[in-house]
Structure formats: structure tokens, C-alpha cells
Design a protein around this motif. Structure first.
Motif, PDB file in Angstrom:
ATOM      1  N   ASP A 107       0.911  -1.257   0.063  1.00 60.74           N
ATOM      2  CA  ASP A 107       0.077   0.069  -0.081  1.00 60.74           C
ATOM      3  C   ASP A 107       0.773   1.331   0.132  1.00 60.74           C
ATOM      4  O   ASP A 107       0.464   2.328  -0.068  1.00 60.74           O
ATOM      5  CB  ASP A 107      -0.838   0.047   0.924  1.00 60.74           C
ATOM      6  CG  ASP A 107      -0.089   0.080   2.534  1.00 60.74           C
ATOM      7  OD1 ASP A 107       1.068  -0.249   2.427  1.00 60.74           O
ATOM      8  OD2 ASP A 107      -0.984   0.207   3.617  1.00 60.74           O
ATOM      9  N   SER A 206      -3.438   6.714   0.862  1.00 65.16           N
ATOM     10  CA  SER A 206      -3.968   5.608   1.811  1.00 65.16           C
ATOM     11  C   SER A 206      -5.643   5.268   1.666  1.00 65.16           C
ATOM     12  O   SER A 206      -6.165   4.380   1.527  1.00 65.16           O
ATOM     13  CB  SER A 206      -3.928   5.716   3.281  1.00 65.16           C
ATOM     14  OG  SER A 206      -4.670   6.842   3.563  1.00 65.16           O
ATOM     15  N   THR A 207      -6.337   6.560   1.076  1.00 62.74           N
ATOM     16  CA  THR A 207      -7.797   6.269   0.536  1.00 62.74           C
ATOM     17  C   THR A 207      -7.966   5.417  -0.967  1.00 62.74           C
ATOM     18  O   THR A 207      -8.614   4.572  -0.853  1.00 62.74           O
ATOM     19  CB  THR A 207      -8.224   7.846   0.605  1.00 62.74           C
ATOM     20  OG1 THR A 207      -8.175   8.714   1.493  1.00 62.74           O
ATOM     21  CG2 THR A 207      -9.593   7.574   0.042  1.00 62.74           C
ATOM     22  N   ARG A 210      -6.692   1.970   0.119  1.00 64.31           N
ATOM     23  CA  ARG A 210      -7.862   1.061   1.037  1.00 64.31           C
ATOM     24  C   ARG A 210      -9.090   0.778   0.156  1.00 64.31           C
ATOM     25  O   ARG A 210      -9.526  -0.268   0.343  1.00 64.31           O
ATOM     26  CB  ARG A 210      -8.309   1.869   1.948  1.00 64.31           C
ATOM     27  CG  ARG A 210      -7.342   1.731   3.455  1.00 64.31           C
ATOM     28  CD  ARG A 210      -7.336   0.566   4.048  1.00 64.31           C
ATOM     29  NE  ARG A 210      -6.165   0.552   5.041  1.00 64.31           N
ATOM     30  CZ  ARG A 210      -6.272  -0.022   6.114  1.00 64.31           C
ATOM     31  NH1 ARG A 210      -7.539  -0.665   6.512  1.00 64.31           N
ATOM     32  NH2 ARG A 210      -5.237  -0.117   7.039  1.00 64.31           N
ATOM     33  N   GLU A 213      -8.107  -2.288  -1.997  1.00 58.86           N
ATOM     34  CA  GLU A 213      -7.581  -3.519  -1.111  1.00 58.86           C
ATOM     35  C   GLU A 213      -9.197  -4.020  -0.838  1.00 58.86           C
ATOM     36  O   GLU A 213      -9.258  -5.060  -0.631  1.00 58.86           O
ATOM     37  CB  GLU A 213      -7.145  -3.136   0.103  1.00 58.86           C
ATOM     38  CG  GLU A 213      -6.472  -4.356   1.077  1.00 58.86           C
ATOM     39  CD  GLU A 213      -6.196  -3.801   2.267  1.00 58.86           C
ATOM     40  OE1 GLU A 213      -6.452  -4.951   3.384  1.00 58.86           O
ATOM     41  OE2 GLU A 213      -5.294  -2.814   2.483  1.00 58.86           O
ATOM     42  N   GLU A 214      -9.995  -3.280  -0.484  1.00 64.97           N
ATOM     43  CA  GLU A 214     -11.371  -3.625  -0.237  1.00 64.97           C
ATOM     44  C   GLU A 214     -11.971  -4.299  -1.549  1.00 64.97           C
ATOM     45  O   GLU A 214     -12.490  -5.491  -1.498  1.00 64.97           O
ATOM     46  CB  GLU A 214     -12.241  -2.639   0.064  1.00 64.97           C
ATOM     47  CG  GLU A 214     -12.059  -1.799   1.344  1.00 64.97           C
ATOM     48  CD  GLU A 214     -12.672  -2.951   2.709  1.00 64.97           C
ATOM     49  OE1 GLU A 214     -13.080  -3.926   2.389  1.00 64.97           O
ATOM     50  OE2 GLU A 214     -12.591  -2.665   3.707  1.00 64.97           O
ATOM     51  N   ARG A 233       0.602  -5.044   5.905  1.00 62.49           N
ATOM     52  CA  ARG A 233       0.715  -3.917   4.968  1.00 62.49           C
ATOM     53  C   ARG A 233       1.770  -3.035   5.374  1.00 62.49           C
ATOM     54  O   ARG A 233       2.261  -2.852   6.554  1.00 62.49           O
ATOM     55  CB  ARG A 233      -0.437  -3.124   5.175  1.00 62.49           C
ATOM     56  CG  ARG A 233      -1.966  -3.619   5.132  1.00 62.49           C
ATOM     57  CD  ARG A 233      -2.961  -2.464   5.425  1.00 62.49           C
ATOM     58  NE  ARG A 233      -4.276  -3.106   5.109  1.00 62.49           N
ATOM     59  CZ  ARG A 233      -5.005  -3.620   6.209  1.00 62.49           C
ATOM     60  NH1 ARG A 233      -4.488  -3.663   7.269  1.00 62.49           N
ATOM     61  NH2 ARG A 233      -5.996  -4.159   5.907  1.00 62.49           N
TER      62      ARG A 233
END
Length: 729
Positions: A107, A206-207, A210, A213-214, A233
Motif C-alpha cells: 500500500d 491511503s484512501t 484502501r 484493497e477492499e 501492509r
């Protein structure tokens, strides 16, 4: 044969000896000293099959390279993670090893930074007018054109050229939203070049990570891929990365330069205790692969490095990039270091298995090995490297430029997770897999073969007069003994295949042959088949498909029903059996007494009403087969049946029309009176006798006797046709 008299649970217990592997020394042919098969795996580190011997008895430590989350997961990801899921399930649930499975999420990466900035800047971009937008786009296209010119990879160059062409066409557009959509790549690139360094909100990275990743986890769940025991991560392991890098520097195998830290490949290679690039030594010096591993935001830092073969452990962050404080200044982890650090943080200095795609061998995995050895002063890190093979699309490399880039969601919109997994099982896990219509048709054919067998066995169980007690057992004759021997041989062969580097191709072939043998057994007529034997065979095949992850839910035999139908299946089956038996009796009476109205009603129950309840009936000689398959599958099968019937009617109509056209042509010939048949042939003949048979050719030359005899014979044939035609009229 005693096991055939056991309950299903006991039958499953009987299979347990096949689910274990003794820990004995390897001998020739993949057998232990006692002659029993042992598990061997193809180890990329040694490039040969080796007996699988974990470091700690039955305990297996396993690290798998996870995705870099900056976009939707695609079929390349599916190739790796379904493959590793199959290997993990077999090693855990068949060979009974206690597997501790760790996977990482990248990430923090150049691709994430670049994509995050571009998305953010494009979302914030608000041109003052259409002309202003066109001016900016013109500048963006000029910069993008230079990017196209300097690209050396042919696939990427083609993709960039297509993007440039589509974006250039937007200059005449008047719809701003359309321009922003079609020209987003050149525009966002240009915006990033101008304003990317000024971004201070590092939360955008990070937004983005994430979000994707979801999506990745959701895709894996839909593919029935088991979640890891531990997910790491890199953003959560930066302190460990700094400590790890510092230790490599202390050991003399890395150096700081302008706030970055580089691994000294030459120093490591010259050490008598180490060897660089253990996986792919022939790739050493591949500067293109090294540059790709360094990341898209890394400029040529040849002047910072001792050698162009060196790679970054720690990158000094530039403006507009996320950063963490370190002894060398603000920066972020390099790509290769993260896996070494996180694997060691969870599993220790040594571990059993490392998995990843074959494209990660060099430089990524070779650099991971070097980092771990340099940190701990050892010459061994992972015992086994297992690499999944490449994935191609219709024989070509998957690429956006070739318009064959397929996301997992796109694949799942066309095929089920079970069908995708079957396709993977039918190909060696370490070889190239071609994802194509042909591959998927083959997988669907296998699914249908298994499903039809399961439904046949379920129907046989349903028709047992008594499913328990004395009457539920029948004598084993020669046919049963033959099938049972095939069943036992199949279990032995499947076990041998799985011991042979988890050869699912051979294992699946053995299961198919067992289904074929069972189908032949069922078709042999009286006496009726031994249902308990069939149930045992079907249970074994179901268990193997569960083991491979093809069947995801707990079911006695076969594939589970769709979720809407599953809850009512148990309540529905007794009622369906009652209705099917009643309908069969009514239908038999209607056939005997030729009651067409009753037969139509019976057909309507079969073809219209029951499919809406998820039930398929098939009228066979002597009995009716009942298949409770769920509404979706039943309607799909009904639709296929209606299409087949429509095709049959269409073909029959075409044949009839063809026959009628041929008859009309014959009638048209027969309708000509024999004395008139030659009169129109003025290009051949000039004189005729009183019956209309030619006597002279066009030049007035008399015809020979043989010619006149041949023409007379044709006249007589036509005379017969004409008389028959007149008589029918």
C-alpha cells in the motif's frame, strides 16, 4: 467392501489415510523408504521436484506476495491467488499439515502515489472555459506525445498511442465532461507534472489503496479463495523496515546516498557466504527489469549508485510523496525490502514456503533473498519457492493495449467461480494458462459432467424403497466389484498425482474416468445399480472437489443449490418425489389409454411449473429422473431445452422446404410432354421426327444411329415421368 456398508461419515473417515503423508526419507520415483508415496513439490530455487520436508515437523510457515492495490484486480491476480489457494488447501486438508499463511498488501508504492495524485488533481481540476480546457489539453498532448516517442515496450507504446489518438480527437469536442473523460490520462499526467509536487494531503494515497484493497478482498471471497491467517501492509511496518535496513548497512551490504539507501549487489556477490540471484542468475544485469523494480517515479539515479545493478532499500521522498522519518532523512520503503521485512517479522529468520507469480522471480524475489541473507548473515531464507505460471488471453499477453485486459469482476460476469477454478485445475499450476473461450468451454463441460453424475446419484438415492435398514443393501455382483476396483484404483492414482507436485491435471483426469465408469455401470440395466456404491463414489468425488475449492458450501453430494433455493431444498424434495411419482403413474395410464389431454398436462408440469420451483424432471424408460437443481439452474436448463427444440423445429422446417423445393423442381421437369422436351434445344438440333425426337443437328447433318438411340431413350424416360405426373394430377 465393508466400507460400502458404512454411513457417509464413516466413509469419509475411511478416506483419511489418503489425506496424510509420512515424513520418511525420499527415494527414487517419489516414494519413501517404506514404498509409500510422499509429497514432492517443484522448487523454483533448485529447479527440480523435491520432497516436502518442513522445518518444524507438521508445522508449515508460508509467505505469499500480495497485490499492489492501485487498481481493480484482474485475471493475472486470479491466476496467482486461485493457484496458491489450491496448493494451500491440498497441503492443509489433504496432507494434514498445519499451515500458517501470511500475505502482504503493498500500500506504499510508486504506482499508488502516481495514481493517487493524478486522480486527486483531475478531480480538483476546474477549467475556466472550454477554450481554457482546450489550451491545457494541447499542452498535455504535446507532453504525452514525447512519452509515446520514448517508450520502448511495444505493447505499452501501442496502448499510449491509442490513448493519444483518442485524446487528440477531443480537441473538437464541445462537451467538457466528455473531454475530461476521454482525455483523462494525458490531462492527469500533465497536471501531475505541474502540480503533483505541491500535494501535501498524503491521505489521498491511503484512501486509494484502501479502496482497491477492499475490492481485492471482495474479489477473493467471490472466487472462494481462503483469507490469509495474517495480512501485513507495508505502511504498518515502516519502523521494522528502518531497523532491517540499518542492520544490512551495519553488515556492510548497503550504503546511504543522498538520503536513499541502496543494496550493494557487487559487495554481496563477492562475499564467499552468499550468491546473488539464486532464482534467475542469468537475469543479472537486466537493467530494464531492475528499473521496473525501482518504480515509475524513480529517475535515473546512476550517479547515486555504486552500480546500476544496485537497488533501493529506502527511497528519499520527493515533494508530493508520502514520507517517514529515518536516520537517512524523510523517505519511504523500496519495493523489494517490504516482503523480506514483513515475512521475517511474522515468520522469523527462516520459513518453509514463499509463493508468487513467475514474473516476480527476478528481480523481486531474488532481491528479497539477498536482503534476508544480508540482514541475518545466513545463506538460506526460504526452503521452497513456488511460482504460478503466466496467464495469457486467447494466446496473447494480457495488455490494455491489446484490449484483452480482463478484471476479475468482468470474468465473474461471464463465468462462475467454480468454472474459473475448474479451468485452473485442468492446467499445471506452474505452467502458462491461456484464458480463452476454448479453455472456459472445457471447464463448463467438466462441470456439467460432474453435475449430471451427482444429480443421477441423488435421483437413485431418492428412488430407494428404503434408505436405511436391511432393504437398503443389495448384493455385490461382478459389475459392482469392477466399479469398486476402479474406485479404489482412482483413490490410489489421485493420491499419487497429488504427491507429484500437486498435479491437479492428472487428479482431475482420474476423477473424470471414475465418473465415466460409474455412468457405464448405471447404463447396464438389470439388476438396478447398487445405490450405496454410487453414493460412496459420489461422496468421494464431492469431497475432492471441496478440497480443490470448486464446491464452496457444505453439501452431502454435488454442487450446492443457489442461495435462494438452498434453504427450501430439504422441505421441497419429499414433496417433489411424491409429485413426480404421482405424475409418472398418471402419465403411464395416459400413454396406455392414449389420453392426449392428460399427457399435455403431464408435460406442462414437467416443462413449465416445476422449473419455476427449481426442479427438472426427465422421463426415462421405466422411471422419471428427478433433479432438484435450484430455480436459476432449472430455468437455464429449460431455456436451453426450448432453444434445442426450436433448433430442431427450424432444422426440420428447413429440410421440409428443401424437400418441397426438390419435389417442385422434379414436378416442373415431369410436366413437360416428351414430344416437347427437345424442341427448345435449337442450339443443338434443327429437325425432329413425329414424336419430337431430334434427327439432324444445327448444321442439318443427320444424327448417327447411336445418337438417335440415346435421345430416344431419354424420350422414353420423360414419357414415363410425364404419364405418372398426369396420372397424379
Amino acid at each position: 467392501m465393508f466400507h460400502l456398508l458404512l454411513t457417509q461419515r464413516a466413509a469419509k473417515r475411511l478416506l483419511l489415510p489418503l489425506y496424510t503423508s509420512s515424513r520418511m526419507s525420499a527415494t527414487q520415483g517419489g516414494a519413501s523408504a517404506s514404498g509409500q508415496e510422499v509429497l514432492k513439490v517443484y522448487n523454483s530455487l533448485t529447479r527440480r521436484k523435491e520432497e516436502f520436508v518442513p522445518l518444524s515437523g507438521r508445522r508449515v510457515t508460508w509467505y505469499s506476495c500480495g497485490p499492489t492495490v492501485y487498481d481493480a484486480s484482474h485475471m493475472g491476480h486470479a491466476r496467482s491467488y486461485i493457484t496458491f489457494d489450491i496448493l494451500r488447501r491440498v497441503i492443509s486438508n489433504y496432507f494434514n499439515y498445519d499451515v500458517f499463511y501470511v500475505m502482504n498488501i503493498t500500500d506504499v508504492d510508486d504506482k499508488i502515489i502516481r495514481r493517487g495524485r493524478r486522480n486527486h488533481l483531475l478531480a480538483q481540476y476546474t477549467p475556466s472555459s472550454l477554450e481554457s480546457l482546450r489550451d491545457d489539453l494541447t499542452q498535455a498532448l504535446a507532453a504525452y506525445s514525447l512519452k509515446v516517442d520514448t517508450e520502448t515496450d511495444p505493447d505499452k507504446k501501442k496502448m499510449l498511442s491509442n490513448t493519444l489518438e483518442a485524446a487528440s480527437a477531443c480537441l473538437v469536442e464541445t462537451d467538457q465532461e466528455k473531454i475530461l473523460t476521454l482525455a483523462k490520462d494525458p490531462l492527469s499526467d500533465w497536471l501531475d507534472t505541474k502540480y503533483g509536487a505541491g500535494i501535501t494531503d498524503h491521505g489521498i494515497f491511503s484512501t486509494l489503496s484502501r479502496h482497491w484493497e477492499e475490492g481485492f478482498h471482495a474479489d477473493m471471497a467471490q472466487l472462494n479463495v481462503l483469507p490469509p491467517d495474517v495480512l501485513t501492509r507495508v505502511s504498518e511496518y515502516v519502523p521494522e523496515v528502518i531497523t532491517y535496513v540499518h542492520k544490512i548497512i551495519t553488515n556492510g551490504f548497503a550504503y546511504e546516498s543522498n538520503g536513499s539507501v541502496y543494496f550493494d549487489v557487487a559487495k554481496f556477490s563477492s562475499s564467499p557466504d552468499h550468491r546473488y540471484a539464486k532464482l534467475v542468475p542469468e537475469a543479472v544485469g537486466d537493467l530494464r527489469a531492475i528499473a521496473e523494480g525501482e518504480g515509475v517515479l524513480s529517475v535515473d539515479k546512476g550517479s547515486e549508485k555504486h552500480s546500476r545493478n544496485d537497488f533501493a532499500l529506502w527511497k528519499a521522498s520527493k515533494s508530493g510523496e508520502p514520507s517517514w522519518e529515518s536516520p537517512w532523512g524523510p523517505g519511504r520503503p523500496g519495493w523489494h525490502i517490504e516482503c523480506s521485512v514483513m515475512a521475517c517479522a511474522i515468520l522469523g529468520e527462516v520459513a518453509d514456503i514463499h509463493t508468487g507469480g513467475v514474473d516476480l522471480k527476478f528481480p523481486h524475489h531474488d532481491n528479497e533473498i539477498a536482503q534476508a541473507e544480508a540482514c541475518y548473515g545466513s545463506d538460506s531464507w526460504m526452503t521452497y519457492f513456488l511460482h504460478s505460471g503466466h496467464l495469457t488471453i486467447e494466446g496473447c499477453k494480457m495488455s490494455k493495449s491489446l484490449k484483452n485486459f480482463i478484471t476479475i469482476q468482468e470474468a465473474l460476469s461471464m463465468y462462475s467461480a467454480s468454472q474459473l477454478r475448474l479451468a485452473f485445475l485442468l492446467h499445471s499450476w506452474s505452467a502458462t494458462l491461456d484464458y480463452s473461450q476454448g479453455t472456459m468451454r472445457e471447464a463448463m463441460a467438466w462441470e456439467k459432467l460432474f453435475n449430471e453424475f451427482f444429480l443421477k446419484v441423488k435421483d437413485a438415492v431418492r428412488r430407494l424403497p428404503c434408505q436405511q435398514g436391511v432393504e437398503s443393501y443389495s448384493k455385490f455382483g461382478e459389475r459392482e466389484l469392477i466399479l469398486n476396483r476402479k474406485f479404489q484404483d482412482t483413490k490410489t492414482s489421485v493420491h499419487a498425482a497429488l504427491c507429484d507436485s500437486i498435479d491437479t491435471v492428472c487428479a482431475m483426469r482420474e476423477l473424470r474416468q471414475l465418473v465415466s465408469a460409474s455412468n457405464i455401470y448405471c447404463s447396464q440395466g438389470n439388476p438396478p445399480p447398487n445405490v450405496r456404491l454410487l453414493h460412496t463414489v459420489a461422496t468421494y468425488i464431492t469431497d475432492m472437489l471441496k478440497l480443490f475449492g470448486v464446491i464452496s458450501e457444505d453439501s452431502d453430494i454435488g454442487f450446492p443449490l443457489d442461495s435462494q433455493s438452498a434453504s427450501s431444498s430439504q422441505e421441497l424434495e419429499p414433496l417433489v418425489s411424491l409429485l413426480a411419482n404421482f405424475r409418472e403413474k398418471v402419465r403411464n395410464v395416459a400413454l396406455q389409454e392414449k389420453k392426449s389431454d392428460l399427457l399435455k398436462l403431464c408435460d406442462s408440469v414437467r416443462d413449465v411449473e416445476l422449473p419455476e420451483l427449481g426442479v427438472i424432471l426427465e422421463d426415462k424408460e421405466g422411471h422419471t429422473v428427478v433433479k432438484v437443481v435450484g430455480k436459476e439452474a432449472a430455468l437455464r436448463e429449460r431455456e436451453a431445452l426450448l432453444e434445442a427444440q426450436a433448433d430442431k423445429i427450424r432444422i426440420k422446417a428447413q429440410q421440409k422446404a428443401k424437400q418441397e423445393a426438390a419435389k417442385a423442381a422434379r414436378d416442373a421437369v415431369a410436366a413437360v410432354a416428351p414430344e416437347d422436351m427437345f424442341l427448345s434445344m435449337t442450339d443443338k438440333y434443327s429437325m425432329y421426327d413425329d414424336q419430337g425426337v431430334p434427327t439432324h443437328d444445327t448444321n442439318g447433318t443427320p444424327l448417327s444411329d447411336s445418337q438417335r438411340k440415346k435421345l430416344k431413350k431419354q424420350w422414353q424416360t420423360q414419357d414415363k415421368k410425364y404419364k405418372d405426373y398426369i396420372a397424379k394430377k
